[in-house]
Design a protein around this motif. Sequence first.
Motif, PDB file in Angstrom:
ATOM      1  N   VAL A 138       0.839  -1.201   0.000  1.00 27.88           N
ATOM      2  CA  VAL A 138       0.000   0.000   0.000  1.00 27.88           C
ATOM      3  C   VAL A 138       0.875   1.253   0.000  1.00 27.88           C
ATOM      4  CG1 VAL A 138      -1.768   1.268   1.286  1.00 27.88           C
ATOM      5  CG2 VAL A 138      -1.852  -1.227   1.186  1.00 27.88           C
ATOM      6  N   PHE A 139       1.956   1.212   0.781  1.00 31.02           N
ATOM      7  CA  PHE A 139       2.935   2.302   0.835  1.00 31.02           C
ATOM      8  C   PHE A 139       4.227   1.829   0.187  1.00 31.02           C
ATOM      9  CE2 PHE A 139       1.265   4.422   5.010  1.00 31.02           C
ATOM     10  CZ  PHE A 139       0.196   4.971   4.320  1.00 31.02           C
ATOM     11  N   ARG A 140       4.975   2.786  -0.362  1.00 28.56           N
ATOM     12  CA  ARG A 140       6.295   2.485  -0.922  1.00 28.56           C
ATOM     13  C   ARG A 140       7.236   2.026   0.190  1.00 28.56           C
ATOM     14  NH1 ARG A 140       8.367   7.405  -2.082  1.00 28.56           N
ATOM     15  NH2 ARG A 140       6.498   8.487  -1.481  1.00 28.56           N
ATOM     16  N   PRO A 141       8.251   1.245  -0.167  1.00 25.29           N
ATOM     17  CA  PRO A 141       9.250   0.860   0.837  1.00 25.29           C
ATOM     18  C   PRO A 141       9.984   2.095   1.358  1.00 25.29           C
ATOM     19  CG  PRO A 141       9.490  -0.443  -1.179  1.00 25.29           C
ATOM     20  CD  PRO A 141       8.513   0.649  -1.479  1.00 25.29           C
ATOM     21  N   PRO A 187       1.698  10.982  -0.217  1.00 20.55           N
ATOM     22  CA  PRO A 187       3.094  10.977  -0.697  1.00 20.55           C
ATOM     23  C   PRO A 187       3.782   9.621  -0.552  1.00 20.55           C
ATOM     24  CG  PRO A 187       2.711  12.833   0.784  1.00 20.55           C
ATOM     25  CD  PRO A 187       1.495  11.959   0.855  1.00 20.55           C
ATOM     26  N   PHE A 188       3.228   8.731   0.243  1.00 18.93           N
ATOM     27  CA  PHE A 188       3.862   7.439   0.515  1.00 18.93           C
ATOM     28  C   PHE A 188       3.177   6.293  -0.217  1.00 18.93           C
ATOM     29  CE2 PHE A 188       4.125  10.303   4.157  1.00 18.93           C
ATOM     30  CZ  PHE A 188       5.487  10.558   4.102  1.00 18.93           C
ATOM     31  N   ALA A 189       2.084   6.604  -0.923  1.00 17.23           N
ATOM     32  CA  ALA A 189       1.311   5.560  -1.601  1.00 17.23           C
ATOM     33  C   ALA A 189       2.157   4.906  -2.694  1.00 17.23           C
ATOM     34  CB  ALA A 189       0.043   6.148  -2.196  1.00 17.23           C
ATOM     35  N   ALA A 190       2.031   3.597  -2.769  1.00 17.83           N
ATOM     36  CA  ALA A 190       2.725   2.847  -3.825  1.00 17.83           C
ATOM     37  C   ALA A 190       2.015   3.104  -5.133  1.00 17.83           C
ATOM     38  CB  ALA A 190       2.724   1.362  -3.492  1.00 17.83           C
ATOM     39  N   THR A 191       2.783   3.321  -6.187  1.00 18.53           N
ATOM     40  CA  THR A 191       2.185   3.494  -7.506  1.00 18.53           C
ATOM     41  C   THR A 191       2.029   2.121  -8.149  1.00 18.53           C
ATOM     42  OG1 THR A 191       4.380   3.838  -8.433  1.00 18.53           O
ATOM     43  CG2 THR A 191       3.112   5.794  -7.853  1.00 18.53           C
ATOM     44  N   LYS A 192       0.931   1.964  -8.837  1.00 17.11           N
ATOM     45  CA  LYS A 192       0.654   0.643  -9.431  1.00 17.11           C
ATOM     46  C   LYS A 192       0.814   0.717 -10.913  1.00 17.11           C
ATOM     47  CE  LYS A 192      -1.623  -1.030  -5.639  1.00 17.11           C
ATOM     48  NZ  LYS A 192      -2.169  -2.032  -4.972  1.00 17.11           N
TER      49      LYS A 192
END
Length: 192
Positions: A138-141, A187-192
């Motif tokens: 859900v969030f980027r590493p 700002p921390f959301a993982a892009t799909k």
Amino acid sequence: MASVNEVRLVDEAARLLGEHGPAGLSLRKVAAAAGVSTMPVYTLFGDKEGLLAAMHREGFRRLGAALGAVPRTADALADLVALGLAYRQAALSSPHLYGLMFGRTVPQFQPSVADREAADATYQPLVDGVARCQEAGVFRPGDPRRVALHLWAVAHGMVNLELNGQLPELGPVEELYLEALAHAGLPFAATK
């Protein structure tokens, strides 16, 4: 865990602090407000500094209990939002303790190292919640502590504005709070 009598005295002290400020808080006034003799108050707290320390500990105990009561589900993001809501509810339930915990309500009060460490432990569920969101994609590493700090800053700011009656009237307060949390996570959301 504090005794029932100690919690009652801490709540009276928090009420007095909120209504009268630091100058209106004394062990004698707490005893009078609680309808007890001064002896048990002095026995429990020793002095005003001891009372403030007990108030600080109880505030963080309540916050820790509220965060610890959030169930862990398969939905890491929903659980993180639930932690944010529990944080707000804990603050609203004990606003005068919250002011002592995070503010400068009593500028000369300095919690002990042990009390600061206990308070810091209440932050860990947020860090763990962020790490779960990262693991779930859900969030980027990244460093979950940095993300948690950002989210906490937004939650803390919104709660302070609410407690101080400074939120603009833009809709229901809980809705504004949830919106702020959602924007804080973008700002921390993982892009799909």
